[in-house]
Design a protein around this motif. Structure first.
Motif, PDB file in Angstrom:
ATOM      1  N   ASN A 110       0.713  -1.669   0.046  1.00 51.69           N
ATOM      2  CA  ASN A 110       0.202   0.056   0.120  1.00 51.69           C
ATOM      3  C   ASN A 110       0.943   1.496  -0.617  1.00 51.69           C
ATOM      4  OD1 ASN A 110      -3.068  -1.268  -0.126  1.00 51.69           O
ATOM      5  ND2 ASN A 110      -2.394  -1.396   1.845  1.00 51.69           N
ATOM      6  N   LEU A 111       1.863   1.039   1.046  1.00 46.87           N
ATOM      7  CA  LEU A 111       3.157   2.702   0.431  1.00 46.87           C
ATOM      8  C   LEU A 111       3.425   2.891  -0.186  1.00 46.87           C
ATOM      9  CD1 LEU A 111       5.730   2.106   3.519  1.00 46.87           C
ATOM     10  CD2 LEU A 111       3.717   3.755   3.360  1.00 46.87           C
ATOM     11  N   HIS A 112       3.264   1.464  -1.539  1.00 50.26           N
ATOM     12  CA  HIS A 112       4.031   1.748  -3.140  1.00 50.26           C
ATOM     13  C   HIS A 112       3.278   2.218  -3.940  1.00 50.26           C
ATOM     14  CE1 HIS A 112       6.493   0.498  -6.674  1.00 50.26           C
ATOM     15  NE2 HIS A 112       5.788   0.693  -6.334  1.00 50.26           N
ATOM     16  N   LYS A 113       1.464   1.924  -3.434  1.00 56.38           N
ATOM     17  CA  LYS A 113       0.739   2.363  -4.105  1.00 56.38           C
ATOM     18  C   LYS A 113       0.170   3.260  -4.054  1.00 56.38           C
ATOM     19  CE  LYS A 113      -2.665  -2.125  -4.379  1.00 56.38           C
ATOM     20  NZ  LYS A 113      -3.892  -2.077  -3.478  1.00 56.38           N
ATOM     21  N   ASP A 114       1.037   4.569  -3.150  1.00 55.75           N
ATOM     22  CA  ASP A 114       0.680   5.839  -2.441  1.00 55.75           C
ATOM     23  C   ASP A 114       2.015   6.417  -2.507  1.00 55.75           C
ATOM     24  OD1 ASP A 114      -2.361   5.240  -2.814  1.00 55.75           O
ATOM     25  OD2 ASP A 114      -2.124   5.290  -0.133  1.00 55.75           O
ATOM     26  N   PHE A 115       3.376   6.153  -3.185  1.00 53.93           N
ATOM     27  CA  PHE A 115       4.352   6.142  -3.262  1.00 53.93           C
ATOM     28  C   PHE A 115       4.609   8.108  -2.715  1.00 53.93           C
ATOM     29  CE2 PHE A 115       8.451   6.804  -5.176  1.00 53.93           C
ATOM     30  CZ  PHE A 115       9.800   6.889  -4.155  1.00 53.93           C
ATOM     31  N   ASP A 116       3.413   8.435  -4.569  1.00 53.54           N
ATOM     32  CA  ASP A 116       3.858   9.822  -4.491  1.00 53.54           C
ATOM     33  C   ASP A 116       3.484  10.727  -3.330  1.00 53.54           C
ATOM     34  OD1 ASP A 116       4.737   9.158  -7.136  1.00 53.54           O
ATOM     35  OD2 ASP A 116       2.560  10.438  -7.955  1.00 53.54           O
ATOM     36  N   ALA A 117       2.062  10.452  -2.452  1.00 60.84           N
ATOM     37  CA  ALA A 117       1.708  11.027  -1.567  1.00 60.84           C
ATOM     38  C   ALA A 117       2.389  10.698  -0.080  1.00 60.84           C
ATOM     39  CB  ALA A 117       0.042  10.414  -1.854  1.00 60.84           C
ATOM     40  N   VAL A 118       3.709   9.770  -0.346  1.00 61.59           N
ATOM     41  CA  VAL A 118       4.090   9.397   0.755  1.00 61.59           C
ATOM     42  C   VAL A 118       5.517  10.408   0.602  1.00 61.59           C
ATOM     43  CG1 VAL A 118       5.914   7.476   1.976  1.00 61.59           C
ATOM     44  CG2 VAL A 118       3.528   6.657   1.007  1.00 61.59           C
TER      45      VAL A 118
END
Length: 62
Positions: A10-18
């Motif tokens: 899930n971190l990888h899915k939201d990489f830009d936001a992270v």
């Protein structure tokens, strides 16, 4: 470990936001503080007051 794998996925899915959350200088601290204050006022009046009193207290609290 499956839970850690799911978290990483899930971190990888939201990489830009992270990345933005870790690198940009913006903060939601002020908003969080106001939300905390409203929740505190709401808990104080639980079972004793209606929405009109809560609204008045939120608007008049410095």
């Amino acid at each position: 470990m499956p839970p850690l794998r799911g978290f990483a996925r899930n971190l990888h899915k939201d990489f830009d936001a992270v990345t933005a959350g870790l690198t940009l200088p913006y903060s939601s601290g002020m908003v969080g503080g106001h939300v905390n204050q409203v929740k505190f006022l709401k808990r104080q009046g639980y079972g004793r007051a209606d929405f009109d009193l809560l609204r008045r207290r939120v608007l008049l609290t410095p």
